[in-house]
Design a protein around this motif. Structure first.
Motif, PDB file in Angstrom:
ATOM      1  N   LEU A 296       0.857  -1.168   0.000  1.00  0.00           N
ATOM      2  CA  LEU A 296       0.000   0.000   0.000  1.00  0.00           C
ATOM      3  C   LEU A 296       0.899   1.225   0.000  1.00  0.00           C
ATOM      4  CD1 LEU A 296      -2.564  -1.170   2.680  1.00  0.00           C
ATOM      5  CD2 LEU A 296      -2.839  -1.182   0.228  1.00  0.00           C
TER       6      LEU A 296
ATOM      7  N   ASP B 293      -0.245  -0.864   5.891  1.00  0.00           N
ATOM      8  CA  ASP B 293      -0.139  -2.276   6.268  1.00  0.00           C
ATOM      9  C   ASP B 293       0.705  -2.485   7.514  1.00  0.00           C
ATOM     10  OD1 ASP B 293       2.006  -1.425   4.758  1.00  0.00           O
ATOM     11  OD2 ASP B 293       2.351  -3.374   3.838  1.00  0.00           O
TER      12      ASP B 293
ATOM     13  N   MET C 176      -1.792  -2.609  10.594  1.00  0.00           N
ATOM     14  CA  MET C 176      -2.926  -3.526  10.590  1.00  0.00           C
ATOM     15  C   MET C 176      -2.767  -4.608  11.653  1.00  0.00           C
ATOM     16  SD  MET C 176      -3.875  -3.985   6.620  1.00  0.00           S
ATOM     17  CE  MET C 176      -4.184  -2.580   5.604  1.00  0.00           C
TER      18      MET C 176
ATOM     19  N   GLY D 192      -9.610  -9.568   5.377  1.00  0.00           N
ATOM     20  CA  GLY D 192      -9.635  -8.709   4.210  1.00  0.00           C
ATOM     21  C   GLY D 192     -10.289  -7.363   4.455  1.00  0.00           C
TER      22      GLY D 192
ATOM     23  N   GLN E  87      -9.661  -4.992   6.805  1.00  0.00           N
ATOM     24  CA  GLN E  87      -8.692  -3.913   7.024  1.00  0.00           C
ATOM     25  C   GLN E  87      -8.028  -3.482   5.721  1.00  0.00           C
ATOM     26  OE1 GLN E  87      -6.382  -4.059  10.970  1.00  0.00           O
ATOM     27  NE2 GLN E  87      -6.558  -6.180  10.304  1.00  0.00           N
ATOM     28  N   ARG E  88      -7.649  -4.453   4.914  1.00  0.00           N
ATOM     29  CA  ARG E  88      -7.021  -4.115   3.635  1.00  0.00           C
ATOM     30  C   ARG E  88      -8.010  -3.441   2.701  1.00  0.00           C
ATOM     31  NH1 ARG E  88      -4.931  -9.817   2.314  1.00  0.00           N
ATOM     32  NH2 ARG E  88      -6.573 -10.264   3.786  1.00  0.00           N
ATOM     33  N   SER E  89      -9.269  -3.836   2.773  1.00  0.00           N
ATOM     34  CA  SER E  89     -10.297  -3.210   1.965  1.00  0.00           C
ATOM     35  C   SER E  89     -10.478  -1.740   2.353  1.00  0.00           C
ATOM     36  CB  SER E  89     -11.620  -3.966   2.127  1.00  0.00           C
ATOM     37  OG  SER E  89     -12.629  -3.392   1.354  1.00  0.00           O
TER      38      SER E  89
ATOM     39  N   ALA F 273      -8.198   0.103   3.709  1.00  0.00           N
ATOM     40  CA  ALA F 273      -6.979   0.778   3.258  1.00  0.00           C
ATOM     41  C   ALA F 273      -7.073   1.117   1.770  1.00  0.00           C
ATOM     42  CB  ALA F 273      -5.755  -0.101   3.522  1.00  0.00           C
TER      43      ALA F 273
ATOM     44  N   MET G 169     -11.262  -7.195  -2.522  1.00  0.00           N
ATOM     45  CA  MET G 169     -10.643  -7.653  -1.279  1.00  0.00           C
ATOM     46  C   MET G 169     -11.709  -8.116  -0.284  1.00  0.00           C
ATOM     47  SD  MET G 169      -7.879  -8.252   0.347  1.00  0.00           S
ATOM     48  CE  MET G 169      -6.787  -7.562  -0.862  1.00  0.00           C
TER      49      MET G 169
END
Length: 96
Positions: free
Chosen positions: A3, A8, A11, A28, A30-32, A34, A47
């Motif tokens: 990212l 990241d 997280m 997924g 948290q990454r979504s 982000a 994601m």
């Protein structure tokens, strides 16, 4: 996956994945978020597909605190059911 904002690093780890070796229904998310913060809306959906109904759900609940809607209970129920359904569908499709 890198990212550009280095989110990241902050997280939280998934302990289900670490201990049991399998994804949890929230993997997924948290990454979504982000990806959303970076403006990558399609990547955010790929994601974690339930991100948009979840945002609608929490957004409507927040707005409903300040503005009363006639059918708020029904709308909240429908958005909640849609969110849970998409989370579970996404979770089961990971194993197929």
């Amino acid at each position: 996956m890198l990212l550009s904002t280095d989110l990241d690093k902050y997280m939280l780890p998934c302990y289900s994945k670490r201990v049991l070796g399998m994804d949890c229904p929230g993997c997924g998310l948290q990454r979504s978020v982000a990806f959303l913060l970076e403006g990558e809306f399609v990547q955010a959906f790929y994601m974690y597909p339930a991100i948009y109904p979840m945002l609608l759900f929490f957004g409507f609940v927040l707005v409903n605190i300040f503005v009363e809607f006639k059918y708020a209970t029904k709308i909240i129920s429908i958005l909640g059911i849609a969110t849970v359904a998409l989370v579970l569908i996404n979770y089961f499709l990971k194993f197929v």
